[in-house]
Design an enzyme around this catalytic site. Structure first.
Site, PDB file in Angstrom:
ATOM      1  N   CYS A 259     -46.680  -7.133  18.225  1.00 50.15           N
ATOM      2  CA  CYS A 259     -46.043  -6.222  16.878  1.00 50.15           C
ATOM      3  C   CYS A 259     -45.912  -7.057  15.889  1.00 50.15           C
ATOM      4  CB  CYS A 259     -45.030  -5.510  17.484  1.00 50.15           C
ATOM      5  SG  CYS A 259     -45.424  -4.007  18.852  1.00 50.15           S
TER       6      CYS A 259
ATOM      7  N   HIS B  11     -41.946   2.748  11.272  1.00 50.50           N
ATOM      8  CA  HIS B  11     -41.748   4.146  11.849  1.00 50.50           C
ATOM      9  C   HIS B  11     -40.305   4.528  12.513  1.00 50.50           C
ATOM     10  CE1 HIS B  11     -44.372   1.767  14.733  1.00 50.50           C
ATOM     11  NE2 HIS B  11     -43.296   2.363  15.732  1.00 50.50           N
ATOM     12  N   LEU B  12     -40.089   5.550  12.560  1.00 54.47           N
ATOM     13  CA  LEU B  12     -39.137   6.244  13.537  1.00 54.47           C
ATOM     14  C   LEU B  12     -39.718   7.016  14.361  1.00 54.47           C
ATOM     15  CD1 LEU B  12     -36.277   6.999  10.845  1.00 54.47           C
ATOM     16  CD2 LEU B  12     -35.942   5.362  12.777  1.00 54.47           C
TER      17      LEU B  12
ATOM     18  N   ARG C 184     -47.186  -5.801  12.502  1.00 55.63           N
ATOM     19  CA  ARG C 184     -48.120  -4.632  12.219  1.00 55.63           C
ATOM     20  C   ARG C 184     -47.749  -3.526  12.600  1.00 55.63           C
ATOM     21  NH1 ARG C 184     -49.734  -2.618  16.901  1.00 55.63           N
ATOM     22  NH2 ARG C 184     -49.132  -3.611  18.664  1.00 55.63           N
ATOM     23  N   SER C 185     -46.705  -3.344  13.498  1.00 52.19           N
ATOM     24  CA  SER C 185     -46.126  -2.302  14.190  1.00 52.19           C
ATOM     25  C   SER C 185     -44.651  -2.280  14.073  1.00 52.19           C
ATOM     26  CB  SER C 185     -46.801  -1.913  15.270  1.00 52.19           C
ATOM     27  OG  SER C 185     -46.031  -0.627  15.929  1.00 52.19           O
TER      28      SER C 185
ATOM     29  N   ALA D 108     -39.972   3.908  23.651  1.00 53.17           N
ATOM     30  CA  ALA D 108     -41.260   4.591  23.739  1.00 53.17           C
ATOM     31  C   ALA D 108     -42.309   3.282  24.409  1.00 53.17           C
ATOM     32  CB  ALA D 108     -41.911   5.044  22.450  1.00 53.17           C
TER      33      ALA D 108
ATOM     34  N   ARG E 181     -50.352 -24.214   5.182  1.00 55.13           N
ATOM     35  CA  ARG E 181     -50.891 -23.632   6.268  1.00 55.13           C
ATOM     36  C   ARG E 181     -49.860 -23.507   7.484  1.00 55.13           C
ATOM     37  NH1 ARG E 181     -56.293 -27.360   6.049  1.00 55.13           N
ATOM     38  NH2 ARG E 181     -57.092 -26.492   3.954  1.00 55.13           N
TER      39      ARG E 181
END
EC number: 2.1.1.45
Length: 264
Positions: free
Chosen positions: A146, A207-208, A166-167, A263, A127
């Site tokens: 992220c 991602h790119l 996640r991103s 971005a 945990r």
């Protein structure tokens, strides 16, 4: 850092074109994992120069529970400026969730202090988890987390960490994230009298951005160089007592930086 370069290659070779929140457009893959043995050197990308001051100060800022960019700006770090409001506030982002997760009764949970104590009490616990993903607070955050959940694991007196992200902005963000969580793992191992183990980086949407593709190809054309070494001040015995000068990266000899737009 071959694992990181393999990620870039996979996205370039297999990535699917997708729309995104920023309107920039991406090449994206879903589900990717990298592993770095921290005994082999500190995992800083060498095929382009990273801004070490930003990496170190941002982690110290998270650990302080701070969510205003004033500390970062006073130390020459501008990576959060695009998301801050006119007062420098970002809402209940990483530092708030790590150090002061709100409870229904009005109290709060210091997840970092808890996980340190739990490692000392029960190093075999499953945990040993810290989460920045608080659905109740997402609407008040300038940017949803992220890198949103991480877990520690102790075996043979080595402390390892796995991060779920996640991103993952593979060109600009991921090299910072690798270095930041490797540093956190090493700092925690230091104050717990353990050795740093592995940093495992699990990515969701990796991602790119479309305006980073040329830069990624440029980076992959460069030869890797030896990894640097991390040295921590041996006199620091509490995770929350670390200061910038207590963290020294030795032997970092990267290729020049490669500029790319953020971005937002």
């Amino acid at each position: 850092m071959r694992a990181y370069h393999d990620l870039l290659r996979r996205i370039l070779d297999d990535g699917v074109a997708k729309h995104d929140r920023t309107g920039t457009g991406t090449l994206s893959v879903f589900g990717h994992q990298m592993r770095f043995d921290l005994a082999e050197g500190f995992p800083l990308v060498t095929t382009k120069r990273l801004h070490l001051k930003s990496i170190i100060h941002e982690l110290l800022w998270f650990l302080a529970g701070d969510t205003n960019v004033a500390y970062l700006q006073s130390n020459g770090v501008t990576i959060w400026d695009e998301w801050a409001d006119e007062h420098g506030d970002l809402g209940p982002v990483y530092g708030r969730q790590w150090r002061s997760w709100a409870k229904p009764d009005g109290g709060s949970v210091d997840q970092i202090a808890w996980v340190l104590d739990e490692i000392r009490r029960n190093p075999d616990s499953r945990r040993l988890v810290v989460s920045a993903w608080n659905p109740a607070d997402l609407d008040r955050m300038a940017l949803a987390p992220c890198h949103c959940l991480f877990q520690f694991y102790i075996a043979e007196r080595r402390l390892s960490c796995q991060l779920y992200q996640r991103s993952a902005d593979a060109f600009l963000g991921v090299p910072f994230n690798i270095a930041s969580y490797a540093l956190l793992t090493a700092m925690m191992a230091h104050v717990l009298d353990l050795e740093p183990g592995d940093f495992v980086h699990t990515l969701g949407d990796a991602h790119l951005y479309s305006n980073h593709v040329a830069q990624a190809r440029q980076q992959l054309a460069r030869d890797e160089r030896p990894l640097p070494r991390l040295r921590l001040n041996p006199e620091v015995r509490s995770l929350f007592d670390f200061r910038y000068d207590d963290v020294v990266i030795e032997g970092y000899d990267p290729h020049p930086a490669i500029r790319a737009p953020v971005a937002v």
